[in-house]
Enzyme design. Sequence first.
Site, PDB file in Angstrom:
ATOM      1  N   ASP A  70       0.865  -1.146   0.210  1.00  9.68           N
ATOM      2  CA  ASP A  70      -0.050  -0.036  -0.016  1.00  9.68           C
ATOM      3  C   ASP A  70       0.711   1.102  -0.003  1.00  9.68           C
ATOM      4  O   ASP A  70       1.035   1.921   0.883  1.00  9.68           O
ATOM      5  CB  ASP A  70      -0.893   0.048   1.165  1.00  9.68           C
ATOM      6  CG  ASP A  70      -2.017   1.035   1.105  1.00  9.68           C
ATOM      7  OD1 ASP A  70      -2.254   1.713   0.124  1.00  9.68           O
ATOM      8  OD2 ASP A  70      -2.451   1.431   2.218  1.00  9.68           O
ATOM      9  N   LYS A  72       0.403   3.679  -2.335  1.00  8.98           N
ATOM     10  CA  LYS A  72      -0.295   4.846  -2.774  1.00  8.98           C
ATOM     11  C   LYS A  72       0.538   5.708  -3.799  1.00  8.98           C
ATOM     12  O   LYS A  72       0.982   7.033  -3.612  1.00  8.98           O
ATOM     13  CB  LYS A  72      -0.643   5.940  -1.575  1.00  8.98           C
ATOM     14  CG  LYS A  72      -1.709   5.043  -0.717  1.00  8.98           C
ATOM     15  CD  LYS A  72      -1.999   5.922   0.573  1.00  8.98           C
ATOM     16  CE  LYS A  72      -3.193   5.234   1.267  1.00  8.98           C
ATOM     17  NZ  LYS A  72      -2.667   4.245   2.082  1.00  8.98           N
ATOM     18  N   PRO A  77       4.063   9.129 -15.080  1.00 10.09           N
ATOM     19  CA  PRO A  77       3.637   7.506 -15.503  1.00 10.09           C
ATOM     20  C   PRO A  77       4.867   6.769 -15.715  1.00 10.09           C
ATOM     21  O   PRO A  77       4.544   5.691 -15.172  1.00 10.09           O
ATOM     22  CB  PRO A  77       2.972   7.550 -16.803  1.00 10.09           C
ATOM     23  CG  PRO A  77       2.248   9.203 -16.582  1.00 10.09           C
ATOM     24  CD  PRO A  77       3.258   9.846 -15.950  1.00 10.09           C
ATOM     25  N   GLY A 218      -6.383  -3.628  11.008  1.00 12.75           N
ATOM     26  CA  GLY A 218      -5.022  -3.504  11.636  1.00 12.75           C
ATOM     27  C   GLY A 218      -5.224  -3.814  13.124  1.00 12.75           C
ATOM     28  O   GLY A 218      -5.423  -4.848  13.719  1.00 12.75           O
TER      29      GLY A 218
HETATM   30  O1  C5P Z   1      -7.770   1.264  12.061  1.00 13.78           O
HETATM   31  P1  C5P Z   1      -6.741   0.038  11.340  1.00 13.78           P
HETATM   32  O2  C5P Z   1      -5.662  -0.421  12.347  1.00 13.78           O
HETATM   33  O3  C5P Z   1      -7.768  -1.122  11.239  1.00 13.78           O
HETATM   34  O4  C5P Z   1      -6.318   0.471  10.061  1.00 13.78           O
HETATM   35  C1  C5P Z   1      -6.162  -0.354   8.936  1.00 13.78           C
HETATM   36  C2  C5P Z   1      -5.861   0.563   7.859  1.00 13.78           C
HETATM   37  O5  C5P Z   1      -6.863   1.708   7.394  1.00 13.78           O
HETATM   38  C3  C5P Z   1      -4.594   1.480   7.896  1.00 13.78           C
HETATM   39  O6  C5P Z   1      -3.442   0.558   7.332  1.00 13.78           O
HETATM   40  C4  C5P Z   1      -4.891   2.747   6.982  1.00 13.78           C
HETATM   41  O7  C5P Z   1      -4.450   2.344   5.787  1.00 13.78           O
HETATM   42  C5  C5P Z   1      -6.518   2.772   6.870  1.00 13.78           C
HETATM   43  N1  C5P Z   1      -6.829   3.990   7.851  1.00 13.78           N
HETATM   44  C6  C5P Z   1      -7.803   4.630   7.231  1.00 13.78           C
HETATM   45  N2  C5P Z   1      -8.168   5.985   8.187  1.00 13.78           N
HETATM   46  C7  C5P Z   1      -7.824   5.942   9.102  1.00 13.78           C
HETATM   47  C8  C5P Z   1      -7.091   4.926   9.997  1.00 13.78           C
HETATM   48  C9  C5P Z   1      -6.404   3.915   9.171  1.00 13.78           C
HETATM   49  O8  C5P Z   1      -8.093   4.660   5.940  1.00 13.78           O
HETATM   50  N3  C5P Z   1      -8.372   6.915  10.105  1.00 13.78           N
END
Ligand code: C5P
Length: 244
Positions: A70, A72, A77, A218
């Site tokens: 991930d 991003k 290109p 996560g």
């Molecule tokens: O919150 P969690 O630990 O389950 O996070 C999983 C993924 O969610 C993170 O690796 C991050 O990419 C994403 N995330 C998000 N918005 C947040 C916190 C985490 O999109 N506020």
Amino acid sequence: MNEDRNALSGSARERLIVALDVPSAAEALGIVDLLGEAVTAYKVGLQLFTAAGPDVVRELVQRDRSVFLDLKLHEIPHSVAAATRVAAELGVRLLTVHASGGERMLAAAVDAAADAPHLRILALTVVTSLTAADLQQLGIAASPREHSLRLARLARSAGCHGVVTSPREAAPLRSVLGAKALIVTPGVRPAGTSTDDQTRHATPAAAIRAGASHLVVGRPVTRVPQPDAAARAIIAEIAGALAS
Ligand code: C5P
């Protein structure tokens, strides 16, 4: 969207991707050891990749785990295509690019992945932290939801295999992108668990019913006393939602 090209979207277990949001390879691999056969797919994001680099990706692949890298990507290109080819060589299964990088950048990533049947390109539409006011500041009059749908259509026309989005946006995106697109949702919280900083969250079952193909989880797995029990409970909930 391109057709589904490998088995990552199969069983309930394969639909759970555990986010290794930790600062070292030792900590990440400790979690992988603890979860054992319960979990087959892991996300390596900016923190772990910056700390541990491609070696931790190679180690996960060596252990026969599916890796969602991930990073991003958002660049010209040519650079995105070059990075995509390296990710393909590492054995990564899912790679994120920013849809706002534009159609030519997205298509460059898709083309670079074309010779790697295991690799699929996911477009990130609008990061969950951006509000309507933030978008307005960037000169975008649309709401985050409208903008996300517009970027998802762009990703589809560029040939991306799927998108990353909040579970709250999964249902409209599923109808825009069709049945075969990958829809990967973070922001998943089993009922009764801490929401942490996730604002647009949903339960595993709700995310699957809304059309998510894969869930990224996560802290509800990695920061609890019994990670394997937490992972198994989420997989059981996914299986229940798929069967209903
Ligand atoms: O919150 P969690 O630990 O389950 O996070 C999983 C993924 O969610 C993170 O690796 C991050 O990419 C994403 N995330 C998000 N918005 C947040 C916190 C985490 O999109 N506020």
